[in-house]
Each structure stands twice: as structure tokens, then as C-alpha cells.
Design a protein around this motif. Structure first.
Motif, mmCIF file in Angstrom:
data_model
loop_
_atom_site.group_PDB
_atom_site.id
_atom_site.type_symbol
_atom_site.label_atom_id
_atom_site.label_comp_id
_atom_site.label_asym_id
_atom_site.label_seq_id
_atom_site.Cartn_x
_atom_site.Cartn_y
_atom_site.Cartn_z
ATOM 1 N N LYS A 150 45.190 43.673 35.885
ATOM 2 C CA LYS A 150 44.608 44.821 35.193
ATOM 3 C C LYS A 150 45.158 46.101 35.799
ATOM 4 C CE LYS A 150 40.240 42.551 33.990
ATOM 5 N NZ LYS A 150 40.554 41.229 34.608
ATOM 6 N N ARG A 199 38.153 52.656 30.973
ATOM 7 C CA ARG A 199 38.638 51.304 30.759
ATOM 8 C C ARG A 199 39.843 51.020 31.642
ATOM 9 N NH1 ARG A 199 36.592 52.389 25.492
ATOM 10 N NH2 ARG A 199 35.421 50.614 24.631
ATOM 11 N N ASP A 221 37.060 42.821 41.798
ATOM 12 C CA ASP A 221 36.613 44.048 41.137
ATOM 13 C C ASP A 221 36.348 45.178 42.126
ATOM 14 O OD1 ASP A 221 36.692 42.869 38.606
ATOM 15 O OD2 ASP A 221 34.690 42.016 38.847
ATOM 16 N N ARG A 274 33.347 45.384 34.944
ATOM 17 C CA ARG A 274 34.117 45.178 33.707
ATOM 18 C C ARG A 274 33.300 44.489 32.614
ATOM 19 N NH1 ARG A 274 39.200 46.451 35.634
ATOM 20 N NH2 ARG A 274 39.587 45.980 37.832
ATOM 21 N N ASP A 275 32.332 43.676 32.977
ATOM 22 C CA ASP A 275 31.519 42.962 32.001
ATOM 23 C C ASP A 275 30.193 43.691 31.823
ATOM 24 O OD1 ASP A 275 30.256 41.235 30.336
ATOM 25 O OD2 ASP A 275 30.226 39.520 31.706
ATOM 26 N N LEU A 276 30.034 44.360 30.674
ATOM 27 C CA LEU A 276 28.827 45.134 30.407
ATOM 28 C C LEU A 276 27.968 44.487 29.332
ATOM 29 C CD1 LEU A 276 30.510 48.662 30.367
ATOM 30 C CD2 LEU A 276 29.231 47.626 32.246
ATOM 31 N N GLY A 277 28.168 43.187 29.141
ATOM 32 C CA GLY A 277 27.429 42.473 28.115
ATOM 33 C C GLY A 277 25.930 42.509 28.305
ATOM 34 N N ILE A 330 29.651 40.932 39.829
ATOM 35 C CA ILE A 330 31.072 41.245 39.891
ATOM 36 C C ILE A 330 31.736 40.288 40.873
ATOM 37 C CG2 ILE A 330 30.732 43.693 39.346
ATOM 38 C CD1 ILE A 330 31.115 44.286 42.324
ATOM 39 N N ARG A 360 46.224 37.977 34.351
ATOM 40 C CA ARG A 360 44.929 38.432 34.874
ATOM 41 C C ARG A 360 45.044 39.828 35.474
ATOM 42 N NH1 ARG A 360 42.124 34.124 38.645
ATOM 43 N NH2 ARG A 360 40.513 35.729 38.453
#
Length: 314
Positions: A268, A258, A53, A79-82, A49, A266
């Protein structure tokens, strides 16, 4: 002078000649780096992260802080759960549906383990140890939200005399707070949220029975000792009543856990999600009248028929 042996590193110490020794504020950058390193090196799979974040809000006045209150609190967003998906392969529609359910189960379990692992860890900042308390917000836990509204309507459908209550028998209304007003405004017309713009956006989730959007000035009044100053009119509150229960459930699931992002920026918005327990649109026949929304804001509400007439007025 009080006993130095009992002195907490967070307390101020008055000495002589009007002088005092005050606690040094938490080094926000050092705290963030500690959390970033922990997630990268002490979790499996490794989580990466950025500093953006992590949001840290320090107590406004440590002198007024109660002993049981934290010196700071905040939020951590992954945020990135790839990394949970692994390598993607082309699959049939039935297999993709099974994979989606499996991935959801995997995500829920991973999140539970991560919260348990982070809760209670010690962070050493410039020689002072701080204990970290970690919890998952209710608004980010869809299964808990769903259980809450199912139990509410299962056990709350009878009035005080034991007779069935009038009106709804299941949840159908979603509430969002803390989303930027200008994202739902008419471009080059106003910075205030537009009923038609917002209604059009939320219509993608299903047929709407009643809808309300208003500036959420009371969001700032709800602030605690850890919140910063909020500008009036900056955020809005959106209330959406769906005609079908399934549409309500799917919308709640889509928004849960979310953040909202505007194309080309950018920025959020980490909104607050909940569902309506008090019957916001109970007097639907008079929904177009101005009223207090229960948070101290005077709003204008419209049902779907009102919006159709306004949109296609000759």
C-alpha cells in the motif's frame, strides 16, 4: 560526572575507562502491541488493526536529539472501517445518499474522538514511560484542506496594489507525492512513470486541463531525522489540473484519507496529498518545455491537447 538524579532514561552516561551507559532503543514490536491492545480494548467501537498498519520511525541519533523532539514518530492506519456501517439493508437511491452523508458525519466524529482519546496516553515500554502525541495529518482532513483553499482564494485574489490577480479564482490542481513510479509505468517497457499511463488513470476523475508526472527524487531530500533512506526514482510526483472545480473537489475528497493499492499485491502506498498554491501550470503555453518543478526535479509537462495529439499520432 553529572548528577544521576537529573539523568534522563534517554541520555547516555559516560563513566570511566572509555565506557558509557547508553539508552536502549525503543522496542518497536512492544510499542505496536501496546497500541493494538489499546485500540482493541479501550475504544468503542473496538478497532482491530495489524502490526503492518503501524509505521514507527525512530530518531536516527538519540545523542543529537533535542529535548523537545520525540524519540520516535510514525503513522497509524485504520484501513477497515466496516464497523461504522453496521448491518447493510437494501434501500432506495435517495435513502442511500442520505445514509452516505450520515455515515460521513459519523466517521468524522468518530475519528475526532479517537484522536482526542489517544493523544496524551502513556505507553510503558520495559519500565520507561513514554507520552504519546497524536494528531490528524492535514492531508487526511478533507474539510481542513477545503477550508484552506477556499480562504486562500477568498483573501488572496488581490495583488499588492489591491487589483484583482490574473488567472484562477479557485483551486483546481491536485498534487500527489510518494506514489510508486512503477505503478504508473508502461509494463515491460520501463520502470519510470509514463505520462500516458498516468493521464489515463487520472482522467477517470474528470476532464484534465494540464498534467505532469515525474520521478520525485527530492522526496528523499525532504527526509528528516526520523526518515529512512529512500531509493532514487522509486517514487513519483503527480500534478493534475482539472477543467472543472467540482471534478477537482471530488478527486481531492476521493484521495484524502486513503492509501493506494496495486491489484495482486499487498503493498500500500500512503501518499502525501496537497493542492497547488504556486501556479504549477501558470505558463501553460510552454508546459511542454522541460523545467524545474519547484522541488529541484526537471520534468516534462503536457496539456490535454498535447496528450491527445501524442496518443493518436499516425
Amino acid at each position: 560526572m553529572r548528577s544521576l538524579e537529573e539523568l534522563s532514561p534517554l541520555e547516555a552516561l559516560e563513566i570511566e575507562n572509555g565506557l558509557s551507559l547508553v539508552s536502549r532503543p525503543i522496542d518497536e514490536w512492544q510499542l505496536k502491541r501496546s497500541l493494538i491492545d489499546f485500540l482493541k480494548n479501550s475504544t468503542s467501537p473496538s478497532v482491530t488493526i495489524s502490526e503492518e498498519d503501524i509505521v514507527v520511525r525512530r530518531h536516527r541519533d538519540l545523542k543529537k536529539r533535542k529535548r523537545e523532539e520525540p524519540v520516535a514518530q510514525g503513522s497509524l492506519f485504520i484501513r477497515d472501517l466496516g464497523f461504522l456501517e453496521g448491518k447493510k439493508k437494501k434501500k432506495k437511491e435517495e435513502e442511500e445518499e442520505d445514509d452516505a452523508k450520515g455515515l460521513e458525519k459519523k466517521f468524522v466524529e468518530w475519528r475526532k474522538v479517537l484522536v482526542e482519546k489517544m493523544n496524551g496516553i502513556e505507553v510503558n515500554l520495559e519500565g520507561v514511560k513514554y507520552s504519546l502525541s497524536v494528531v490528524l495529518p492535514v492531508s487526511d482532513d478533507f474539510e481542513r484542506l477545503k477550508k484552506d483553499w477556499e480562504e486562500f482564494y477568498a483573501f488572496g485574489i488581490l495583488n499588492l496594489r489591491g487589483h484583482p490577480r490574473e488567472g484562477r479564482r479557485e483551486a483546481d490542481t491536485m498534487i500527489l507525492r510518494g506514489v510508486p513510479s512503477r505503478w504508473f509505468a508502461e509494463p515491460r517497457v520501463s520502470s519510470k512513470p509514463s505520462m500516458l499511463v498516468a493521464h489515463t488513470i487520472f482522467s477517470t476523475f474528470g476532464k484534465i486541463r494540464n498534467f505532469n508526472v515525474a520521478e520525485d527524487d527530492n522526496l528523499g531530500k525532504d527526509a528528516d531525522e526520523y526518515s529512512g533512506d529512500l531509493v532514487s526514482g522509486l517514487y513519483c510526483k503527480i500534478v493534475v489540473q482539472f477543467e472543472k472545480y467540482d471534478d477537482f473537489v471530488n478527486a481531492m475528497k476521493a484521495f484524502c484519507g486513503r492509501s493506494m493499492q496495486k491489484e495482486g499485491t499487498r503493498l500500500k502506498a500512503d501518499y502525501e496529498l496537497t493542492w497547488d498554491k504556486v501556479g504549477f501550470f501558470r505558463n501553460s503555453r510552454r508546459a511542454s518545455d522541460h523545467r524545474d518543478d519547484g522541488y529541484g526535479n526537471e520534468t516534462a509537462g503536457y496539456n490535454t491537447d498535447d496528450l491527445r495529439r501524442k496518443r493518436f499520432r499516425e
